[in-house]
Design a protein around this motif. Structure first.
Motif, short mmCIF file in Angstrom:
data_model
loop_
_atom_site.label_atom_id
_atom_site.label_comp_id
_atom_site.label_asym_id
_atom_site.label_seq_id
_atom_site.Cartn_x
_atom_site.Cartn_y
_atom_site.Cartn_z
N ALA A 96 2.95 11.82 4.77
CA ALA A 96 1.57 11.75 4.29
C ALA A 96 0.84 13.06 4.56
O ALA A 96 0.09 13.55 3.71
CB ALA A 96 0.84 10.59 4.96
N ARG A 107 4.80 -2.72 -0.70
CA ARG A 107 4.05 -2.29 0.48
C ARG A 107 4.10 -0.76 0.57
O ARG A 107 5.18 -0.17 0.58
CB ARG A 107 4.64 -2.91 1.75
N THR A 108 2.95 -0.16 0.63
CA THR A 108 2.87 1.30 0.66
C THR A 108 2.24 1.76 1.98
O THR A 108 1.89 0.96 2.84
CB THR A 108 2.03 1.84 -0.51
N SER A 109 2.09 3.07 2.08
CA SER A 109 1.47 3.65 3.27
C SER A 109 -0.02 3.34 3.36
O SER A 109 -0.65 3.59 4.39
CB SER A 109 1.68 5.16 3.27
N LYS A 110 -0.59 2.78 2.28
CA LYS A 110 -2.02 2.51 2.24
C LYS A 110 -2.40 1.05 2.03
O LYS A 110 -3.47 0.61 2.43
CB LYS A 110 -2.68 3.34 1.13
N ARG A 111 -1.52 0.26 1.35
CA ARG A 111 -1.94 -1.08 0.92
C ARG A 111 -0.74 -1.89 0.47
O ARG A 111 0.40 -1.44 0.57
CB ARG A 111 -2.92 -0.94 -0.25
N GLU A 112 -1.02 -3.08 -0.05
CA GLU A 112 -0.02 -3.90 -0.70
C GLU A 112 -0.41 -4.09 -2.15
O GLU A 112 -1.59 -4.34 -2.44
CB GLU A 112 0.12 -5.25 0.00
N LEU A 132 0.72 3.86 -8.04
CA LEU A 132 0.72 4.71 -6.84
C LEU A 132 -0.25 5.88 -6.97
O LEU A 132 -0.32 6.53 -8.02
CB LEU A 132 2.12 5.26 -6.58
N GLU A 133 -0.96 6.16 -5.90
CA GLU A 133 -1.80 7.34 -5.84
C GLU A 133 -0.94 8.55 -5.47
O GLU A 133 0.18 8.39 -4.96
CB GLU A 133 -2.91 7.13 -4.81
N ASP A 156 -0.79 10.64 -3.07
CA ASP A 156 -0.34 10.77 -1.69
C ASP A 156 0.12 9.45 -1.09
O ASP A 156 0.19 9.29 0.13
CB ASP A 156 -1.45 11.37 -0.83
N GLU A 157 0.46 8.48 -1.96
CA GLU A 157 0.86 7.15 -1.50
C GLU A 157 2.38 7.04 -1.47
O GLU A 157 3.08 7.52 -2.37
CB GLU A 157 0.27 6.10 -2.44
N LYS A 193 6.80 1.95 1.17
CA LYS A 193 7.50 1.69 2.42
C LYS A 193 8.54 0.58 2.29
O LYS A 193 9.63 0.66 2.83
CB LYS A 193 6.49 1.33 3.51
#
Length: 263
Positions: free
Chosen positions: A16, A134-139, A154-155, A157-158, A161
């Motif tokens: 990130a 599931r990502t580094s920021k949300r679901e 996906l953004e 920088d996302e 995971k």
């Protein structure tokens, strides 16, 4: 291949931070798409961030009655997993249909869904099973994840995971594969879930999608015959040197009927 900086971080937090500091960097998962793209000079990233050293992105676990698979888990591991074969056998079977042994041992779940190739198999499983990314920021629910050809929610920088797949009552994936690439020219993932019947189509359109009319027909009559009168609009499907939109529309119905018949 153009010159770039190579990074091999050991945590998602490090990835990130790297993405935040370099918007032109690319993530490297299994490399089945990125490496050929780099070799052909079709991409010129300032840096390549290799995710293979991040342990937290790998592995398969049983969770909440379903299966959670880390983004960097290769297709072969999914295919041969005892847990996946027992809980969601259709998912294990799908993973074994991807490419050839070399691709299955290098390609990853996260790389496949992040790339969102129209002919990829995994998007069908996510939509068909109602999975959660599931990502580094949300679901993100699978229904909201795939937004267009090679595009996702996906953004920049996302980071993906893991993906959680709920256990279905029954499920089956059937595809008509291109004989050379083994990509799906038309595939159907049909599942009977606690929330109802789901039908996900791969290979036929610009992105994987749910065939809502088929879901309604099968809810009223769980039989391959329930699909006889249905046909997707060919104008909304892919048409290329491998198959026309009309042919893909026909294949979609045939593959869906086969999935229902063998579920």
């Amino acid at each position: 291949m153009y010159a770039f900086d190579y990074h091999r971080p050991s945590s998602v937090a490090d990835v990130a931070a790297m993405l935040a500091g370099d918007e032109d960097a690319k993530l490297l998962a299994g490399g089945q798409t990125l490496i050929p793209t780099l070799k052909q000079r079709l991409a010129m990233p300032s840096g390549v961030i290799d995710l293979s050293g991040i342990a937290e992105l790998k592995g398969i676990t049983e969770e909440a009655g379903g299966i959670t698979i880390g983004a960097m888990t290769p297709h072969a591991a999914v295919h041969f997993s005892e847990a996946v074969r027992r809980v969601i056998p259709a998912l294990a079977e799908l993973a074994g249909m991807i490419g050839d042994p070399q691709v299955r041992n290098r390609g990853t779940l996260g790389g496949s869904i992040a790339n969102n190739d129209p002919a990829a198999d995994y998007p069908g499983a996510l939509l068909g099973l109602g999975a959660t990314v599931r990502t580094s920021k949300r679901e993100v629910a699978a229904d909201a994840f795939f937004t267009g050809m090679f595009e996702t929610a996906l953004e920049p920088d996302e980071i993906i995971k893991a993906v959680h797949f709920p256990r279905p009552e029954q499920a089956k994936y059937v595809k008509f594969a291109n004989p050379a690439s083994r990509y799906s020219m038309a595939g159907a993932f049909v599942a009977r879930t606690a929330g109802g019947i789901r039908v996900a189509i791969t290979g036929a359109g610009p992105t994987a999608f749910r065939w809502r009319e088929a879901e309604q027909a099968l809810t009223a009559n769980w039989s391959p015959d329930a699909l006889d009168s249905l046909m997707l609009d060919p104008d909304n499907l892919n048409s290329d040197l491998h198959a026309s939109g009309e042919y893909r529309a026909h294949l979609v119905r045939v593959m869906t009927k086969r999935a229902v018949a063998t579920i």
